[in-house]
Structures are given as C-alpha cells and as structure tokens.
Design a protein around this motif. Structure first.
Motif, PDB file in Angstrom:
ATOM      1  N   TYR A  80      -9.080  -2.585  -2.455  1.00 33.24           N
ATOM      2  CA  TYR A  80      -7.958  -3.118  -3.224  1.00 33.24           C
ATOM      3  C   TYR A  80      -8.479  -3.503  -4.603  1.00 33.24           C
ATOM      4  N   PRO A  81      -7.768  -3.127  -5.675  1.00 34.88           N
ATOM      5  CA  PRO A  81      -8.214  -3.491  -7.025  1.00 34.88           C
ATOM      6  C   PRO A  81      -8.091  -4.979  -7.343  1.00 34.88           C
ATOM      7  N   HIS A  82      -7.221  -5.686  -6.632  1.00 38.24           N
ATOM      8  CA  HIS A  82      -7.004  -7.106  -6.917  1.00 38.24           C
ATOM      9  C   HIS A  82      -7.134  -7.911  -5.629  1.00 38.24           C
ATOM     10  N   TRP A  83      -7.825  -9.043  -5.729  1.00 38.52           N
ATOM     11  CA  TRP A  83      -7.982  -9.959  -4.594  1.00 38.52           C
ATOM     12  C   TRP A  83      -7.586 -11.362  -5.022  1.00 38.52           C
ATOM     13  N   GLN A  84      -6.939 -12.067  -4.118  1.00 41.57           N
ATOM     14  CA  GLN A  84      -6.597 -13.476  -4.346  1.00 41.57           C
ATOM     15  C   GLN A  84      -6.918 -14.245  -3.072  1.00 41.57           C
ATOM     16  N   THR A  85      -7.584 -15.374  -3.225  1.00 40.46           N
ATOM     17  CA  THR A  85      -7.902 -16.229  -2.085  1.00 40.46           C
ATOM     18  C   THR A  85      -6.810 -17.290  -1.953  1.00 40.46           C
ATOM     19  N   PRO A 104      -7.189 -24.553   9.427  1.00 39.21           N
ATOM     20  CA  PRO A 104      -7.412 -24.605   7.993  1.00 39.21           C
ATOM     21  C   PRO A 104      -8.085 -23.355   7.414  1.00 39.21           C
ATOM     22  N   ASP A 105      -7.860 -22.196   8.010  1.00 39.81           N
ATOM     23  CA  ASP A 105      -8.475 -20.971   7.501  1.00 39.81           C
ATOM     24  C   ASP A 105      -8.024 -20.664   6.073  1.00 39.81           C
ATOM     25  N   THR A 106      -8.788 -19.817   5.434  1.00 41.09           N
ATOM     26  CA  THR A 106      -8.462 -19.297   4.109  1.00 41.09           C
ATOM     27  C   THR A 106      -8.384 -17.788   4.218  1.00 41.09           C
ATOM     28  N   LEU A 107      -7.405 -17.198   3.571  1.00 40.61           N
ATOM     29  CA  LEU A 107      -7.253 -15.743   3.590  1.00 40.61           C
ATOM     30  C   LEU A 107      -7.628 -15.149   2.242  1.00 40.61           C
ATOM     31  N   ARG A 108      -8.250 -13.969   2.310  1.00 37.86           N
ATOM     32  CA  ARG A 108      -8.454 -13.142   1.118  1.00 37.86           C
ATOM     33  C   ARG A 108      -7.396 -12.054   1.200  1.00 37.86           C
ATOM     34  N   ILE A 109      -6.572 -11.970   0.173  1.00 37.69           N
ATOM     35  CA  ILE A 109      -5.452 -11.038   0.191  1.00 37.69           C
ATOM     36  C   ILE A 109      -5.669  -9.988  -0.885  1.00 37.69           C
ATOM     37  N   GLY A 110      -5.719  -8.720  -0.437  1.00 34.92           N
ATOM     38  CA  GLY A 110      -5.913  -7.595  -1.338  1.00 34.92           C
ATOM     39  C   GLY A 110      -4.586  -6.972  -1.708  1.00 34.92           C
ATOM     40  N   LEU A 111      -4.495  -6.483  -2.952  1.00 35.45           N
ATOM     41  CA  LEU A 111      -3.259  -5.896  -3.472  1.00 35.45           C
ATOM     42  C   LEU A 111      -3.572  -4.602  -4.196  1.00 35.45           C
ATOM     43  N   ARG A 112      -2.745  -3.588  -3.921  1.00 37.37           N
ATOM     44  CA  ARG A 112      -2.845  -2.318  -4.655  1.00 37.37           C
ATOM     45  C   ARG A 112      -1.455  -1.717  -4.760  1.00 37.37           C
ATOM     46  N   VAL A 113      -1.314  -0.747  -5.652  1.00 33.92           N
ATOM     47  CA  VAL A 113      -0.069  -0.010  -5.807  1.00 33.92           C
ATOM     48  C   VAL A 113      -0.268   1.358  -5.175  1.00 33.92           C
ATOM     49  N   ALA A 114       0.562   1.663  -4.176  1.00 37.45           N
ATOM     50  CA  ALA A 114       0.486   2.963  -3.500  1.00 37.45           C
ATOM     51  C   ALA A 114       1.346   4.003  -4.207  1.00 37.45           C
ATOM     52  N   HIS A 115       2.448   3.549  -4.834  1.00 39.15           N
ATOM     53  CA  HIS A 115       3.333   4.477  -5.550  1.00 39.15           C
ATOM     54  C   HIS A 115       4.024   3.739  -6.682  1.00 39.15           C
ATOM     55  N   LEU A 116       3.999   4.340  -7.859  1.00 42.73           N
ATOM     56  CA  LEU A 116       4.694   3.794  -9.016  1.00 42.73           C
ATOM     57  C   LEU A 116       5.678   4.837  -9.510  1.00 42.73           C
ATOM     58  N   GLY A 117       6.962   4.529  -9.370  1.00 39.72           N
ATOM     59  CA  GLY A 117       8.012   5.435  -9.819  1.00 39.72           C
ATOM     60  C   GLY A 117       8.552   5.025 -11.179  1.00 39.72           C
ATOM     61  N   ARG A 118       9.703   5.582 -11.531  1.00 47.66           N
ATOM     62  CA  ARG A 118      10.330   5.269 -12.816  1.00 47.66           C
ATOM     63  C   ARG A 118      10.784   3.811 -12.871  1.00 47.66           C
ATOM     64  N   SER A 119      11.430   3.337 -11.783  1.00 43.61           N
ATOM     65  CA  SER A 119      11.932   1.962 -11.769  1.00 43.61           C
ATOM     66  C   SER A 119      11.464   1.171 -10.547  1.00 43.61           C
ATOM     67  N   SER A 120      10.654   1.793  -9.710  1.00 49.65           N
ATOM     68  CA  SER A 120      10.227   1.115  -8.481  1.00 49.65           C
ATOM     69  C   SER A 120       8.717   1.187  -8.303  1.00 49.65           C
ATOM     70  N   VAL A 121       8.232   0.297  -7.440  1.00 45.23           N
ATOM     71  CA  VAL A 121       6.811   0.268  -7.114  1.00 45.23           C
ATOM     72  C   VAL A 121       6.661  -0.116  -5.643  1.00 45.23           C
ATOM     73  N   ARG A 122       5.712   0.535  -4.985  1.00 44.07           N
ATOM     74  CA  ARG A 122       5.383   0.182  -3.599  1.00 44.07           C
ATOM     75  C   ARG A 122       3.981  -0.405  -3.600  1.00 44.07           C
ATOM     76  N   TYR A 123       3.907  -1.683  -3.227  1.00 40.86           N
ATOM     77  CA  TYR A 123       2.630  -2.386  -3.120  1.00 40.86           C
ATOM     78  C   TYR A 123       2.135  -2.290  -1.682  1.00 40.86           C
ATOM     79  N   GLU A 124       0.826  -2.264  -1.507  1.00 42.82           N
ATOM     80  CA  GLU A 124       0.212  -2.408  -0.187  1.00 42.82           C
ATOM     81  C   GLU A 124      -0.677  -3.635  -0.234  1.00 42.82           C
ATOM     82  N   ILE A 125      -0.608  -4.411   0.840  1.00 44.65           N
ATOM     83  CA  ILE A 125      -1.287  -5.696   0.890  1.00 44.65           C
ATOM     84  C   ILE A 125      -2.101  -5.793   2.171  1.00 44.65           C
ATOM     85  N   GLY A 126      -3.325  -6.281   2.086  1.00 41.91           N
ATOM     86  CA  GLY A 126      -4.156  -6.541   3.250  1.00 41.91           C
ATOM     87  C   GLY A 126      -4.594  -7.993   3.257  1.00 41.91           C
TER      88      GLY A 126
END
Length: 135
Positions: free
Chosen positions: A4-9, A71-93
C-alpha cells in the motif's frame, strides 16, 4: 503483507469493543472511511465543509480475517485500485502491529458537485493525489 502506498496508524478505543470482547464490524467501516477522508483532506486538498466537490460513497465491502480488540493499534494501508473520470475505488488493509491481517475492504467514491449532486471530473490536485495511490 500487501503493498500500500499510504499507511496510517490508528489506536483502537475502549468503545470499539462490543459485548463479545472484540471490535464490532461497524468500526472497521468507520476506520476505512476515516483513513480515506483524512488522506483526501490532507493530501488531495478536499474541502469537506465548503468546497465545490464532495465524494459520496456508493459502494463498500469488508472481509474479516482476524479478531482485534482494545487496546490494540491497527496499521491501515490505502491504495487506489481504479481511478475513473468521476469515481475512485480504494482498497484498504487493516493489520495488527504483528502484521496479522485483520480485515480488508474497498470503498467506491463518486465525486459530485456539492449543490447539484451530479458527477464531476476528478481533476487538479485531487487527481494528482489519487494517482499517487495507484497500485
């Protein structure tokens, strides 16, 4: 672990646990939505309060793989699987600190004019930011 190109804890909260002692399924959706929108605001310049364009969620899905609880902490990954003219599909792990996959899902946003709610082309800084997340 998937790339994933972006991670957030994100730390889990006491109220995220349900009566079964684990994070309730609706929390996973909220976390996905929060990570996406935090990224859109910070990197894409999306003005959620008064900008002319807003993103509406038109589809979402989540598959659960492991239990997690406060009290766990999650690392959440984000990427774009498809970018259209007016829409976007994100995938998250969602992963634990030990890299156990907790859940994975997707969100589809359609970007629309705030007033008319008609689809608009994703352009400028927002498109550039979304392109940076493509896998």
């Amino acid at each position: 672990m998937v790339s994933y190109p972006h991670w957030q804890t994100v730390p889990l909260r006491w109220k995220d646990n349900d009566v079964y002692g684990h994070v309730n399924n609706v929390v996973h959706y909220s976390l996905m939505d929060t990570v996406i929108n935090t990224w859109l605001i910070e990197r894409g310049g999306l003005d959620i309060e008064s900008g002319p364009v807003i993103g509406l969620c038109v589809e979402s899905r989540c598959a659960y793989h492991a239990s997690v609880s406060f009290p766990d902490t999650l690392r959440i990954g984000l990427r774009v699987a498809h970018l259209g003219r007016s829409s976007v599909r994100y995938e998250i792990g969602m992963y634990t600190a030990a890299e156990t996959l907790v859940a994975e899902g997707h969100f589809v946003h359609v970007f629309v004019d705030r007033g008319s709610r008609r689809p608009v082309e994703v352009s400028g800084k927002l498109r550039e930011a979304l392109e940076s997340l493509t896998s």
